[in-house]
Write a protein that holds these residues in place. Structure first.
Motif, PDB file in Angstrom:
ATOM      1  N   VAL A 267       0.811  -1.226   0.000  1.00 15.03           N
ATOM      2  CA  VAL A 267       0.000   0.000   0.000  1.00 15.03           C
ATOM      3  C   VAL A 267       0.843   1.275   0.000  1.00 15.03           C
ATOM      4  O   VAL A 267       0.322   2.368  -0.156  1.00 15.03           O
ATOM      5  CB  VAL A 267      -0.997   0.065   1.191  1.00 15.03           C
ATOM      6  CG1 VAL A 267      -1.983  -1.064   1.147  1.00 15.03           C
ATOM      7  CG2 VAL A 267      -0.273   0.096   2.530  1.00 15.03           C
ATOM      8  N   CYS A 268       2.171   1.127   0.199  1.00 15.54           N
ATOM      9  CA  CYS A 268       3.022   2.332   0.183  1.00 15.54           C
ATOM     10  C   CYS A 268       4.435   1.962  -0.247  1.00 15.54           C
ATOM     11  O   CYS A 268       4.726   0.789  -0.483  1.00 15.54           O
ATOM     12  CB  CYS A 268       3.022   3.001   1.553  1.00 15.54           C
ATOM     13  SG  CYS A 268       3.877   2.071   2.829  1.00 15.54           S
ATOM     14  N   GLY A 270       7.192   2.147   1.474  1.00 17.54           N
ATOM     15  CA  GLY A 270       8.072   1.620   2.523  1.00 17.54           C
ATOM     16  C   GLY A 270       7.840   0.150   2.807  1.00 17.54           C
ATOM     17  O   GLY A 270       7.398  -0.626   1.945  1.00 17.54           O
ATOM     18  N   GLU A 271       8.125  -0.226   4.076  1.00 17.69           N
ATOM     19  CA  GLU A 271       7.975  -1.622   4.481  1.00 17.69           C
ATOM     20  C   GLU A 271       6.611  -1.877   5.099  1.00 17.69           C
ATOM     21  O   GLU A 271       5.878  -0.923   5.434  1.00 17.69           O
ATOM     22  CB  GLU A 271       9.044  -1.946   5.539  1.00 17.69           C
ATOM     23  CG  GLU A 271      10.453  -1.978   5.005  1.00 17.69           C
ATOM     24  CD  GLU A 271      11.447  -2.400   6.076  1.00 17.69           C
ATOM     25  OE1 GLU A 271      11.440  -1.793   7.162  1.00 17.69           O
ATOM     26  OE2 GLU A 271      12.211  -3.339   5.810  1.00 17.69           O
ATOM     27  N   TRP A 336      10.139   4.512   9.916  1.00 21.40           N
ATOM     28  CA  TRP A 336       9.790   5.513   8.905  1.00 21.40           C
ATOM     29  C   TRP A 336       9.920   6.913   9.508  1.00 21.40           C
ATOM     30  O   TRP A 336       9.356   7.203  10.570  1.00 21.40           O
ATOM     31  CB  TRP A 336       8.363   5.230   8.444  1.00 21.40           C
ATOM     32  CG  TRP A 336       7.727   6.297   7.620  1.00 21.40           C
ATOM     33  CD1 TRP A 336       6.722   7.127   7.999  1.00 21.40           C
ATOM     34  CD2 TRP A 336       8.025   6.634   6.263  1.00 21.40           C
ATOM     35  NE1 TRP A 336       6.388   7.951   6.971  1.00 21.40           N
ATOM     36  CE2 TRP A 336       7.169   7.684   5.888  1.00 21.40           C
ATOM     37  CE3 TRP A 336       8.948   6.154   5.320  1.00 21.40           C
ATOM     38  CZ2 TRP A 336       7.184   8.265   4.628  1.00 21.40           C
ATOM     39  CZ3 TRP A 336       8.965   6.730   4.069  1.00 21.40           C
ATOM     40  CH2 TRP A 336       8.097   7.760   3.734  1.00 21.40           C
ATOM     41  N   SER A 394       5.064  -0.513  14.688  1.00 25.69           N
ATOM     42  CA  SER A 394       5.177   0.667  13.820  1.00 25.69           C
ATOM     43  C   SER A 394       5.379   0.290  12.361  1.00 25.69           C
ATOM     44  O   SER A 394       5.393   1.155  11.498  1.00 25.69           O
ATOM     45  CB  SER A 394       6.359   1.538  14.260  1.00 25.69           C
ATOM     46  OG  SER A 394       5.995   2.244  15.403  1.00 25.69           O
ATOM     47  N   LYS A 395       5.591  -0.969  12.091  1.00 18.95           N
ATOM     48  CA  LYS A 395       5.789  -1.388  10.693  1.00 18.95           C
ATOM     49  C   LYS A 395       4.453  -1.704  10.014  1.00 18.95           C
ATOM     50  O   LYS A 395       4.409  -2.114   8.863  1.00 18.95           O
ATOM     51  CB  LYS A 395       6.700  -2.627  10.654  1.00 18.95           C
ATOM     52  CG  LYS A 395       8.140  -2.295  10.983  1.00 18.95           C
ATOM     53  CD  LYS A 395       8.807  -1.582   9.829  1.00 18.95           C
ATOM     54  CE  LYS A 395      10.082  -0.890  10.231  1.00 18.95           C
ATOM     55  NZ  LYS A 395      10.551   0.063   9.232  1.00 18.95           N
ATOM     56  N   ASN A 397       0.988  -0.884   8.234  1.00 23.10           N
ATOM     57  CA  ASN A 397       0.403   0.204   7.434  1.00 23.10           C
ATOM     58  C   ASN A 397      -1.108   0.284   7.630  1.00 23.10           C
ATOM     59  O   ASN A 397      -1.712  -0.543   8.316  1.00 23.10           O
ATOM     60  CB  ASN A 397       0.789   0.005   5.965  1.00 23.10           C
ATOM     61  CG  ASN A 397       2.281   0.243   5.783  1.00 23.10           C
ATOM     62  OD1 ASN A 397       2.805   1.290   6.161  1.00 23.10           O
ATOM     63  ND2 ASN A 397       2.965  -0.752   5.245  1.00 23.10           N
ATOM     64  N   HIS A 398      -1.687   1.296   6.988  1.00 26.96           N
ATOM     65  CA  HIS A 398      -3.071   1.682   7.285  1.00 26.96           C
ATOM     66  C   HIS A 398      -4.048   1.490   6.109  1.00 26.96           C
ATOM     67  O   HIS A 398      -3.676   1.650   4.941  1.00 26.96           O
ATOM     68  CB  HIS A 398      -3.068   3.165   7.678  1.00 26.96           C
ATOM     69  CG  HIS A 398      -4.402   3.826   7.537  1.00 26.96           C
ATOM     70  ND1 HIS A 398      -5.314   3.868   8.577  1.00 26.96           N
ATOM     71  CD2 HIS A 398      -4.990   4.441   6.465  1.00 26.96           C
ATOM     72  CE1 HIS A 398      -6.405   4.497   8.161  1.00 26.96           C
ATOM     73  NE2 HIS A 398      -6.240   4.857   6.892  1.00 26.96           N
ATOM     74  N   HIS A 450       0.069  11.966   9.215  1.00 24.30           N
ATOM     75  CA  HIS A 450       1.035  10.891   8.967  1.00 24.30           C
ATOM     76  C   HIS A 450       1.864  11.075   7.685  1.00 24.30           C
ATOM     77  O   HIS A 450       2.648  10.193   7.326  1.00 24.30           O
ATOM     78  CB  HIS A 450       0.319   9.538   8.852  1.00 24.30           C
ATOM     79  CG  HIS A 450      -0.260   9.053  10.136  1.00 24.30           C
ATOM     80  ND1 HIS A 450      -1.466   9.496  10.624  1.00 24.30           N
ATOM     81  CD2 HIS A 450       0.220   8.174  11.057  1.00 24.30           C
ATOM     82  CE1 HIS A 450      -1.719   8.882  11.772  1.00 24.30           C
ATOM     83  NE2 HIS A 450      -0.715   8.094  12.061  1.00 24.30           N
TER      84      HIS A 450
HETATM   85  C1  LIG Z   1       3.765   3.589  11.171  1.00 26.02           C
HETATM   86  S1  LIG Z   1       4.544   3.733   9.624  1.00 26.02           S
HETATM   87  C2  LIG Z   1       4.161   2.239   8.822  1.00 26.02           C
HETATM   88  C3  LIG Z   1       5.397   1.505   8.316  1.00 26.02           C
HETATM   89  C4  LIG Z   1       6.135   2.197   7.194  1.00 26.02           C
HETATM   90  N1  LIG Z   1       5.491   1.925   5.929  1.00 26.02           N
HETATM   91  C5  LIG Z   1       7.604   1.798   7.133  1.00 26.02           C
HETATM   92  O1  LIG Z   1       8.140   1.614   6.046  1.00 26.02           O
HETATM   93  O2  LIG Z   1       8.235   1.717   8.199  1.00 26.02           O
HETATM   94  C6  LIG Z   1       3.504   4.927   8.923  1.00 26.02           C
HETATM   95  C7  LIG Z   1       3.917   5.378   7.561  1.00 26.02           C
HETATM   96  O3  LIG Z   1       3.708   4.369   6.586  1.00 26.02           O
HETATM   97  C8  LIG Z   1       3.172   4.926   5.408  1.00 26.02           C
HETATM   98  N2  LIG Z   1       1.809   4.423   5.173  1.00 26.02           N
HETATM   99  C9  LIG Z   1       1.065   3.686   6.009  1.00 26.02           C
HETATM  100  N3  LIG Z   1      -0.106   3.354   5.456  1.00 26.02           N
HETATM  101  C10 LIG Z   1      -0.131   3.924   4.236  1.00 26.02           C
HETATM  102  C11 LIG Z   1      -1.088   3.948   3.195  1.00 26.02           C
HETATM  103  N4  LIG Z   1      -2.266   3.350   3.279  1.00 26.02           N
HETATM  104  N5  LIG Z   1      -0.761   4.635   2.070  1.00 26.02           N
HETATM  105  C12 LIG Z   1       0.429   5.270   1.940  1.00 26.02           C
HETATM  106  N6  LIG Z   1       1.373   5.287   2.906  1.00 26.02           N
HETATM  107  C13 LIG Z   1       1.104   4.614   4.040  1.00 26.02           C
HETATM  108  C14 LIG Z   1       3.143   6.429   5.609  1.00 26.02           C
HETATM  109  O4  LIG Z   1       4.332   6.939   5.105  1.00 26.02           O
HETATM  110  C15 LIG Z   1       3.085   6.549   7.113  1.00 26.02           C
HETATM  111  O5  LIG Z   1       3.579   7.762   7.592  1.00 26.02           O
END
Ligand SMILES: C[S@@+](CC[C@H](N)C(=O)[O-])C[C@H]1O[C@@H](n2cnc3c(N)ncnc32)[C@H](O)[C@@H]1O
Length: 628
Positions: A267-268, A270-271, A336, A394-395, A397-398, A450
């Protein structure tokens, strides 16, 4: 450091400070006084007079306090007399360190212990100094809350001097356990208990620590899950925290990882976290303590926020923690850090160096984007504060509407649990909701909170919706009779008829995607469906409306309403004399949400339908099962 009206909470006069990047400013915008501020604890180095003399022999410091000023401040500050010997000075510093520790200022305590240790040479130590050195090292180990790598350095030194030092052994084992090195902790204690048989007699805590290690190596049992899920009391005027964990339980809760693995998110950029096998509803994925957390009881929040704010407090704790134990930076900086900062990784040599340092800018961003907890209202002293940053969770996503797992941080112990509330296939991403879907689109501004734009099915639909329709939905919701201020519904048949017409229009506006009709979860609609129609015994209409509410509800992480709404459907089914298979199905839904939300089927007694188990018996169904 500490309170300014307590002379022993600041360092003694004559201690040298090396300060990098000092700024003369107010600590908080609302503060009246200015001070010399550094944001980064690593920017201050404290040096005892003894170490200064050794480093710069013969240097006369011009900044020595003039006698007339000294007379003025003598009642406020403290210093060592020239005739005091090293041992006396070290003892005093150790005691002041202990005081700081008991006053819940562990970082101050660590600083006092560090200065004390400068008076205790480990190389040429006299027998009289051994005990004070061991005490100081041991207390420093205890003060380093959660900085287990540094604790091991202290306890390693202690045990090198005195292999049977009781507190040293206990704290060494606690640190190994804190690092998740349970088997090693067990072997270490066995070895010491064998080597020094009287140890078990001298310290019952060591024996009880040894006895819980096998439990820590297993997934958490039902008793722990229930205590962590124990809901906040309902029916109280003010928000109340969950009941505290039973005494001693927090020590028996181990860091736990279920069948999950890290991977590139779908969904994004990152991880994210992925299921490494097929998962059932109610699978516990994570149990973890916060990297930094904060709990302030209701009634004490004003006092707490007099000198700091919750975000500032968390940033300070994180900075101090990494300063005390640089290895912890490796874990924390892997999180992140927002759209403007490149993520750091240990695989890159340059990054790896940065990950052992205190970087306030990065800490601020990481705390902002990975914070979980109650939002703090500056004017409300009657609400509690509970929140923090948990690295493993924290890893995750939403998604506003397609989540499959729920975050549950326990209010006062701050132990976080993440649990699936839907079946999840192997390889599927674990997704939670940072904010409930029934907040209107305008309030779901993830860019602000966020740093991302949510592209879940609900946000995409809301975004593409004709603006007139959005305005219409808001207007219809506002026109419902439920009064948000009093929580009351001014019942009268005409009002109900008008509301039913309004709700029918709300349904029509999202007829093609009923599972995305989040306004069915608004208080106004829920009150009509689950309370007014039920009270009026209009079960068929209630059942039909509840089905539509349910289509949305199943995609939202379980909260205090889920089991009660499922029970409403079940009661309608009983009243409508539906066949047993249908009743069984809804009874199972009620059980599911009782287990997920409260960890026990007894939770059915809380809410609008406490007699469901007895009512079901009339249909030959036993609500309580053997596994509760
Ligand atoms: C708590 S972190 C989640 C883990 C993060 N993706 C990582 O690589 O560590 C929150 C961040 O993940 C990304 N993220 C989470 N859910 C997302 C979504 N539905 N769409 C886009 N970015 C998302 C955003 O950058 C957000 O600020």
């Amino acid at each position: 450091m500490g309170r300014s009206d307590d002379f022993e909470s600041v360092i003694p006069l004559g201690t040298m400070l090396i300060v990098k990047n000092p700024v003369f400013k107010k600590p908080l915008a609302k503060s009246t006084a200015f001070g010399l501020i550094v944001e980064n604890p690593a920017d201050i180095e404290f040096l005892s007079q003894k170490r200064m003399d050794a480093l710069f022999p013969g240097v006369q410091w011009k900044s020595d306090l003039p006698n007339e000023s000294r007379a003025l401040v003598n009642s406020v500050f403290w210093e060592f007399h020239p005739d005091q010997d090293d041992l006396e000075i070290a003892t005093k510093l150790k005691n002041v360190g202990n005081k700081a520790f008991f006053e819940n200022r562990p970082t101050d305590a660590a600083r006092f212990y560090n200065v004390a240790l400068e008076y205790l040479s480990e190389e040429e130590i006299t027998p009289a100094a051994v005990s004070i050195l061991l005490d100081t090292l041991s207390n420093k180990a205890a003060a380093k809350l959660g900085c287990f790598n540094s604790v091991l350095i202290c306890t390693g030194k202690i045990l090198g001097i005195k292999g049977d030092h009781v507190k040293g052994i206990y704290r060494h084992a606690k640190a190994l356990i804190g690092l998740g090195r349970y088997a090693e902790g067990g072997e270490f204690l066995d070895e010491k208990l064998n080597q020094f048989p009287s140890l078990g007699e001298e310290c019952k805590d060591i024996v009880s620590l040894r006895s819980i290690i096998p439990e820590l190596m297993k997934p958490p049992g039902k008793e722990i899950i229930r205590a962590l899920l124990n809901p906040r009391p309902s029916e109280t005027r003010l928000p109340q925290p969950q009941p505290p964990l039973p005494v001693g339980m927090a020590d028996r809760i181990a860091e736990f990882r279920g069948p999950i693995q890290l991977g590139k998110s779908k969904v994004c950029d990152g991880e994210g976290i992925f299921a490494s096998e097929d998962l059932e509803v109610g699978t516990h994925l994570l149990i973890c303590t916060p990297f930094a957390g904060l709990y302030v009881e209701a009634g004490k929040t004003k006092e707490f926020t007099f000198n700091t704010s919750p975000p500032e407090y968390l940033i300070g704790s994180i900075a101090n923690k990494i300063w005390l134990d640089p290895q912890l930076g490796h874990e924390f900086y892997s999180l992140w850090a927002g759209p403007d900062l490149k993520s750091l990784t240990m695989d890159n040599e340059e990054d790896a160096k940065k990950m052992g340092r205190v970087d306030i800018g990065r800490i601020k961003n990481i705390s902002k984007y990975n914070f979980t907890g109650t939002l703090y209202n500056e004017n409300d002293d009657e609400d509690f504060i509970s929140g923090g940053v948990w690295i493993p969770s924290s890893k995750i996503n939403h998604s506003c509407i397609d989540a499959n797992a729920a975050y549950r941080p326990h209010d006062s112990s701050l132990i976080m649990m993440v649990t699936t509330f839907k079946k999840v296939k192997k390889g599927e991403e674990i997704i939670t909701s940072y904010l409930d879907a029934f907040h209107p689109f305008s309030a779901r501004n993830f860019m602000e909170s966020h740093g991302f734009i949510c592209k879940c099915r609900l946000c995409e639909l809301d975004r593409s919706e004709n603006p007139d329709v959005i305005v219409r939905i808001v207007k219809l919701l506002k026109s419902l009779a439920y009064d948000h201020a009093t929580n009351l519904y001014p019942f009268d048949l005409q009002i109900l008829t008008r509301d039913l017409i309004t709700i029918a229009e709300l349904e029509r506006l999202r007829a093609a995607t009923p599972d995305l009709n989040a306004c069915m979860m608004s208080r106004g609609v829920l009150t009509v469906a689950a309370i007014v129609l039920m009270d009026e015994k209009r079960y068929t209409e209630c059942f039909a409306m509840m089905q539509k509410i349910y289509a949305v509800l199943v995609n939202i992480p379980p909260n205090f309403m889920h089991h009660d709404l499922a029970a409403t459907v079940l009661v309608c089914c009983m009243k409508m004399d539906k066949e047993k298979a249908v009743l069984e199905k809804w009874a199972e839904e009620v059980r599911k949400y009782c287990r997920l939300y409260a960890g026990t089927l007894k939770h059915v007694r809380v809410g609008h339908h406490p007699t469901v188990p007895e009512d079901l018996r009339k249909f030959g169904i036993e609500f309580f099962t053997d596994d509760d």
